[in-house]
Write a protein that holds these residues in place. Structure first.
Motif, PDB file in Angstrom:
ATOM      1  N   ASN A 177       1.836  -5.055 -34.834  1.00  0.00           N
ATOM      2  CA  ASN A 177       1.479  -6.309 -34.656  1.00  0.00           C
ATOM      3  C   ASN A 177       1.730  -6.948 -33.450  1.00  0.00           C
ATOM      4  O   ASN A 177       2.718  -6.588 -32.701  1.00  0.00           O
ATOM      5  N   ASP A 178       1.239  -7.985 -32.733  1.00  0.00           N
ATOM      6  CA  ASP A 178       1.301  -8.590 -31.540  1.00  0.00           C
ATOM      7  C   ASP A 178       2.418  -9.363 -31.627  1.00  0.00           C
ATOM      8  O   ASP A 178       2.974  -9.624 -30.356  1.00  0.00           O
ATOM      9  N   LYS A 179       2.853 -10.007 -32.803  1.00  0.00           N
ATOM     10  CA  LYS A 179       3.927 -10.862 -32.778  1.00  0.00           C
ATOM     11  C   LYS A 179       4.864 -10.332 -33.966  1.00  0.00           C
ATOM     12  O   LYS A 179       4.371  -9.798 -34.750  1.00  0.00           O
ATOM     13  N   VAL A 180       6.108 -11.031 -34.090  1.00  0.00           N
ATOM     14  CA  VAL A 180       6.949 -10.716 -35.318  1.00  0.00           C
ATOM     15  C   VAL A 180       6.117 -11.082 -36.542  1.00  0.00           C
ATOM     16  O   VAL A 180       5.541 -12.125 -36.648  1.00  0.00           O
ATOM     17  N   GLY A 181       6.100 -10.273 -37.522  1.00  0.00           N
ATOM     18  CA  GLY A 181       5.398 -10.408 -38.771  1.00  0.00           C
ATOM     19  C   GLY A 181       5.421 -11.494 -39.584  1.00  0.00           C
ATOM     20  O   GLY A 181       4.428 -12.181 -40.205  1.00  0.00           O
ATOM     21  N   LEU A 182       6.704 -12.079 -39.498  1.00  0.00           N
ATOM     22  CA  LEU A 182       6.937 -13.628 -40.265  1.00  0.00           C
ATOM     23  C   LEU A 182       6.206 -14.712 -39.596  1.00  0.00           C
ATOM     24  O   LEU A 182       6.055 -15.893 -40.031  1.00  0.00           O
ATOM     25  N   MET A 183       5.545 -14.624 -38.504  1.00  0.00           N
ATOM     26  CA  MET A 183       4.825 -15.833 -37.504  1.00  0.00           C
ATOM     27  C   MET A 183       3.689 -15.604 -38.318  1.00  0.00           C
ATOM     28  O   MET A 183       2.892 -14.760 -38.653  1.00  0.00           O
ATOM     29  N   PRO A 184       3.069 -17.124 -38.483  1.00  0.00           N
ATOM     30  CA  PRO A 184       1.795 -17.265 -39.058  1.00  0.00           C
ATOM     31  C   PRO A 184       0.742 -16.881 -38.423  1.00  0.00           C
ATOM     32  O   PRO A 184      -0.448 -16.382 -39.121  1.00  0.00           O
ATOM     33  N   GLU A 185       0.808 -16.520 -37.115  1.00  0.00           N
ATOM     34  CA  GLU A 185      -0.325 -16.021 -36.328  1.00  0.00           C
ATOM     35  C   GLU A 185      -0.182 -14.603 -35.665  1.00  0.00           C
ATOM     36  O   GLU A 185      -0.290 -14.497 -34.572  1.00  0.00           O
ATOM     37  N   SER A 186       0.576 -13.757 -36.689  1.00  0.00           N
ATOM     38  CA  SER A 186       0.739 -12.453 -36.348  1.00  0.00           C
ATOM     39  C   SER A 186      -0.498 -11.472 -36.543  1.00  0.00           C
ATOM     40  O   SER A 186      -0.780 -11.501 -37.592  1.00  0.00           O
TER      41      SER A 186
ATOM     42  N   GLY B 107       6.030 -12.135 -29.232  1.00  0.00           N
ATOM     43  CA  GLY B 107       6.020 -10.646 -29.045  1.00  0.00           C
ATOM     44  C   GLY B 107       6.965 -10.264 -30.051  1.00  0.00           C
ATOM     45  O   GLY B 107       7.741 -10.905 -30.626  1.00  0.00           O
ATOM     46  N   THR B 108       7.227  -8.850 -30.233  1.00  0.00           N
ATOM     47  CA  THR B 108       8.052  -8.040 -30.836  1.00  0.00           C
ATOM     48  C   THR B 108       9.350  -7.485 -29.936  1.00  0.00           C
ATOM     49  O   THR B 108       9.117  -7.320 -28.650  1.00  0.00           O
ATOM     50  N   ALA B 109      10.451  -7.116 -30.459  1.00  0.00           N
ATOM     51  CA  ALA B 109      11.542  -6.683 -29.469  1.00  0.00           C
ATOM     52  C   ALA B 109      11.219  -5.263 -29.005  1.00  0.00           C
ATOM     53  O   ALA B 109      11.639  -5.134 -27.949  1.00  0.00           O
ATOM     54  N   LYS B 110      10.417  -4.588 -29.685  1.00  0.00           N
ATOM     55  CA  LYS B 110       9.548  -3.525 -29.044  1.00  0.00           C
ATOM     56  C   LYS B 110       8.190  -3.630 -29.044  1.00  0.00           C
ATOM     57  O   LYS B 110       7.545  -3.651 -30.066  1.00  0.00           O
ATOM     58  N   ASP B 111       7.848  -4.120 -27.860  1.00  0.00           N
ATOM     59  CA  ASP B 111       6.258  -4.599 -27.767  1.00  0.00           C
ATOM     60  C   ASP B 111       5.388  -3.516 -28.168  1.00  0.00           C
ATOM     61  O   ASP B 111       5.659  -2.278 -28.134  1.00  0.00           O
TER      62      ASP B 111
END
Length: 271
Positions: free
Chosen positions: A68-77, A136-140
């Protein structure tokens, strides 16, 4: 190169040369991005077709992941279909391509920068990039690509790509789907055996010890974990299907429709 960025840099070099100034031309690697309907696609450096057509004789390996480009809990991931090409055994990064609904250009810009500075897969996994759930995520995505690439370089596991799966199915290969039962029932590779990752240790005796086993999940992460677990349990000839079922569906759908061939999946699933 018919891109505005290189063209304007060339124009600057011409103007500097006309005026007797020093010109430092380091070449171009072709970084580009395009928007097609809701999808964003970007690329930089070499792709496999260029390497093969040019006869460069480069020994290379590829990584295909869909984090995922962002953390999965975000609405626009959104998932990023990301492909990295690197040289073996140096680990030097040769190119990358990505496509998805979210932030794509940022990841390819990072790869382009690493290529320009002669970076390797080992640099990529250790890059410290901005992190917050909306961004983003902690591990991009690029960190993930670096981790997978270094695992491949160390021969921690073996892989096949989505483009190889049709041949495996047609030849009766033993394919294991480690997604959960409800995911399998929704759609799956024809002839694949469903053995969820959550049950694999208790049901490992169901797997053949005298056959090559090809493992997949939705995007390649669970199947990678399954491959490592099976290797620890003594299975020697186990392969991860990179890109998972989702990557396979994208590849198969396009080719099935354009080539008018029968699908190898019970239904396409792009989520």
């Amino acid at each position: 190169m018919s891109l505005a960025g290189p063209a304007q840099k060339q124009a600057r070099s011409v103007a500097d040369h006309i005026n007797g100034m020093a010109v430092d031309n380091r070449g171009f690697i072709g970084s580009s991005v395009v928007k097609v309907f809701n999808y964003h696609a970007a690329a930089t450096g070499l792709n496999e077709a260029q390497i093969q057509a040019s006869g460069m004789g480069i020994n290379y390996q590829t990584v295909k992941i869909i984090p995922n480009d962002k953390v999965g809990l975000m609405p626009e991931s959104f998932g990023v279909h990301f492909k990295l090409i690197f040289e073996v055994p140096t680990g030097r990064i040769l190119g990358a391509q990505a496509i998805g609904l979210g932030n794509i250009d940022k990841r390819i810009d990072v790869i382009a920068t690493v290529i320009k500075f002669g970076g390797t897969i080992y640099d990529l996994k250790d890059l410290e990039l901005c992190y917050a759930p909306p961004f983003g995520t902690a591990k991009d995505v690029v960190n993930f690509a670096g981790y997978v690439a270094t695992n491949l370089m160390r021969n921690d596991f073996k892989q096949v790509h989505g483009r190889d799966v049709r041949g495996l199915v047609e030849n009766g290969a033993y394919i294991v789907d480690v997604r959960e039962i409800d995911e399998y029932q929704l759609s799956h590779i024809k002839g694949a055996v469903n053995l969820p990752l959550s049950e694999i240790r208790e049901r490992v005796n169901e797997l053949p010890s005298d056959q090559t086993i090809y493992v997949h999940c939705r995007s390649g992460q669970r199947s990678y974990n399954a491959v490592l677990a099976l290797q620890k349990m003594g299975f020697k000839d186990v392969y991860n299907i990179s890109g998972g079922f989702m990557g396979l569906c994208f590849n198969e759908y396009f080719n099935d429709k354009t080539m008018h061939r029968d699908p190898i999946v019970t239904n396409y699933n792009f989520d």
